[in-house]
Design an enzyme around this catalytic site. Structure first.
Site, PDB file in Angstrom:
ATOM      1  N   LYS A  22       0.827  -1.202   0.000  1.00 64.35           N
ATOM      2  CA  LYS A  22       0.000   0.000   0.000  1.00 64.35           C
ATOM      3  C   LYS A  22       0.863   1.255   0.000  1.00 64.35           C
ATOM      4  CE  LYS A  22      -2.790   2.669   3.323  1.00 64.35           C
ATOM      5  NZ  LYS A  22      -1.767   3.557   3.879  1.00 64.35           N
ATOM      6  N   ASN A  23       1.830   1.321   0.909  1.00 65.48           N
ATOM      7  CA  ASN A  23       2.628   2.543   1.052  1.00 65.48           C
ATOM      8  C   ASN A  23       3.502   2.802  -0.167  1.00 65.48           C
ATOM      9  OD1 ASN A  23       1.511   3.045   3.552  1.00 65.48           O
ATOM     10  ND2 ASN A  23       3.188   2.117   4.698  1.00 65.48           N
ATOM     11  N   CYS A 123      -5.477   8.639   8.887  1.00 66.44           N
ATOM     12  CA  CYS A 123      -5.740   8.074  10.211  1.00 66.44           C
ATOM     13  C   CYS A 123      -5.471   9.103  11.304  1.00 66.44           C
ATOM     14  CB  CYS A 123      -4.843   6.854  10.465  1.00 66.44           C
ATOM     15  SG  CYS A 123      -5.335   5.387   9.548  1.00 66.44           S
ATOM     16  N   ARG A 128       0.876  15.074  12.339  1.00 65.52           N
ATOM     17  CA  ARG A 128       1.841  14.751  11.294  1.00 65.52           C
ATOM     18  C   ARG A 128       1.969  15.965  10.366  1.00 65.52           C
ATOM     19  NH1 ARG A 128       0.385   8.773   9.130  1.00 65.52           N
ATOM     20  NH2 ARG A 128      -1.697   9.627   8.874  1.00 65.52           N
ATOM     21  N   ASP A 313       4.289   0.950  12.048  1.00 64.10           N
ATOM     22  CA  ASP A 313       3.120   0.305  11.472  1.00 64.10           C
ATOM     23  C   ASP A 313       2.945  -1.143  11.926  1.00 64.10           C
ATOM     24  OD1 ASP A 313       2.172   2.493  10.126  1.00 64.10           O
ATOM     25  OD2 ASP A 313       2.815   1.855   8.137  1.00 64.10           O
ATOM     26  N   ARG A 405      -8.615   0.082   3.743  1.00 62.49           N
ATOM     27  CA  ARG A 405      -7.615   1.023   3.252  1.00 62.49           C
ATOM     28  C   ARG A 405      -6.245   0.358   3.095  1.00 62.49           C
ATOM     29  NH1 ARG A 405      -6.381   4.864   6.989  1.00 62.49           N
ATOM     30  NH2 ARG A 405      -5.080   5.732   5.348  1.00 62.49           N
TER      31      ARG A 405
END
Length: 427
Positions: A22-23, A123, A128, A313, A405
């Site tokens: 995903k990232n 999220c 951030r 994560d 997600r």
């Protein structure tokens, strides 16, 4: 709103295909804005965030064509083409749902010379700020202002120019934006204290395939020689190291054994080292890794930090596993200040966890009990799934849109290795 129902206590055994990361995918998609030729991305995971980013690319003028849309296939192939940039505005209604949308900022600046991007969402795991993104682009000559919740940036006549970027702290997203902007800047850009995550290397490799000149891969100093233009390319998204780590925890917490098909050991060394320390057996097999639970789960002392250290994560997933350890573990979260929102939900299932600022003391208990719990963010969602797999009785996880997600067809993958798990419609 859908829910996931798990009847726990079943040993998981079998093979799980690891999806594209995903990232990494969310970083590679905006690369299409850097050229007027097609960029074909293979092994794209079927995720809500990937679909959302595709909609954003359409909004900016890129066409998207998807292959591999059969329901029984993992991953797919998407070809993006931004022949012309139709818009340089990334609006609030799209960006608020996904923080990664800020990654269109660098490519738009490099290709179109301007960008208006809403301040991002994502999220709710803590503050951030994007100031590092903006300072990096300013170092390349961008002029930036914040107004009405938007970043408004433009490039002076002559375009972006090479510059010296030194991050005071490691930032994955800021490194990615700086890298994508620098590839079309005039001259040489040096990025110091760059993030070293495998997803950064994946981005650099994709850009190189498109004609970029980047050196220093896998180090904290990247050097970019700007080029006049990039061309199209075909590139495969790397396997998802966080998904692989999550299913490794599933094997450990259920006393099982799972082959992680496609997982790359070199991208998840810290995760695997922690599993081995917890008593889990990790073996290389052809095309992947096999993870087998030990006789019991040993307690750990872990602190999250940028790659190559233990990733933030994976903190929530390890916390669920360590809730059943034979002893007391200490987890310290150094990346985000609000990433223990899963603790109250795990406590509802019988976990003994005491949060003290950025540290969490996890006292192992003999068993967890099924309960109704609520997901608060992506990785917290997975921690509750893991706890439910090991718990006695039935666990009902609500607000699972977070899972969609980041985990491709999670229930199907877990069912294939023996889990009693199903998704039901709450409405």
């Amino acid at each position: 709103m859908d829910k996931i129902i798990i009847k726990g206590g079943r040993r998981l055994e079998g093979r799980i295909q690891i999806s594209g990361a995903k990232n990494a995918a969310l970083t590679l998609l905006p690369c299409a804005l850097l050229t007027d030729e097609p960029l074909t991305l293979r092994n794209l995971p079927r995720l809500a965030d990937v679909d959302g980013f595709g909609h954003l690319m359409n909004q900016l003028g890129a066409s998207t064509m998807i292959e591999g849309s059969k329901r029984d296939e993992f991953g797919r192939v998407m070809t993006l083409r931004a022949s012309n940039i139709a818009s340089t505005v990334a609006p609030y209604d799209i960006v608020r749902k996904m923080r990664a949308s800020i990654l269109v900022l660098g490519p738009l600046m490099a290709r179109a010379g301007e960008a208006t991007v809403s301040l991002p969402g994502g999220c709710a795991i803590g503050n951030r700020p994007i100031d590092l993104h903006l300072k990096a682009l300013e170092a390349l000559g961008a002029e930036i202002e914040l107004a009405a919740g938007y970043v408004k940036a433009k490039v002076p006549s002559g375009g972006l120019r090479g510059g010296h970027v030194r991050f005071p702290v490691v930032s994955v997203g800021a490194t990615e934006n700086a890298l994508m902007a620098a590839v079309l800047a005039k001259g040489t850009t040096v990025i110091e204290n760059a993030a070293r995550e495998p997803e950064i290397t994946d981005l650099a490799m994709c850009l190189i395939a498109m004609g970029a000149k980047i050196s220093g891969l896998r180090t904290d100093t990247l050097t970019v020689e700007g080029v006049d233009r990039l061309h199209g390319a075909t590139y495969a998204v790397m396997p998802d190291r966080i998904e692989a780590g999550s299913y490794a925890c599933a094997a450990a917490i259920t006393g099982g054994s799972i082959e992680l098909v496609g997982a790359r050991k070199e991208t998840m060394t810290a995760i695997l080292d922690a599993l081995i320390e917890a008593g889990v057996t990790v073996e290389d097999v052809k095309g992947g890794i096999r993870v087998t639970a030990g006789a019991d789960i040993k307690p750990l002392t872990l602190s999250t930090a940028p790659f190559p250290a233990f990733p933030t994560d994976m903190q929530a997933q390890f916390m669920s596993m360590l809730a059943l350890a034979n002893g007391t573990s200490l987890l310290t979260e150094t990346i985000f200040e609000n990433r223990y929102m899963h603790v109250p939900e795990l406590s509802r299932m019988g976990a003994d966890i005491d949060v003290r600022g950025r540290a969490a003391v996890v006292r192992g208990v003999p068993k967890l009990h099924g309960a109704e719990v609520m997901a608060t963010d992506l990785r917290a969602s997975m921690s509750l799934i893991l706890a439910g797999l090991a718990a006695e009785g039935e666990t009902i996880v609500s607000r699972i849109y977070h899972l969609d997600r980041g985990y491709e067809r999670l229930e199907e993958k877990l069912q294939a290795v023996g889990a009693d798990i199903e998704r039901v419609s709450a409405g």
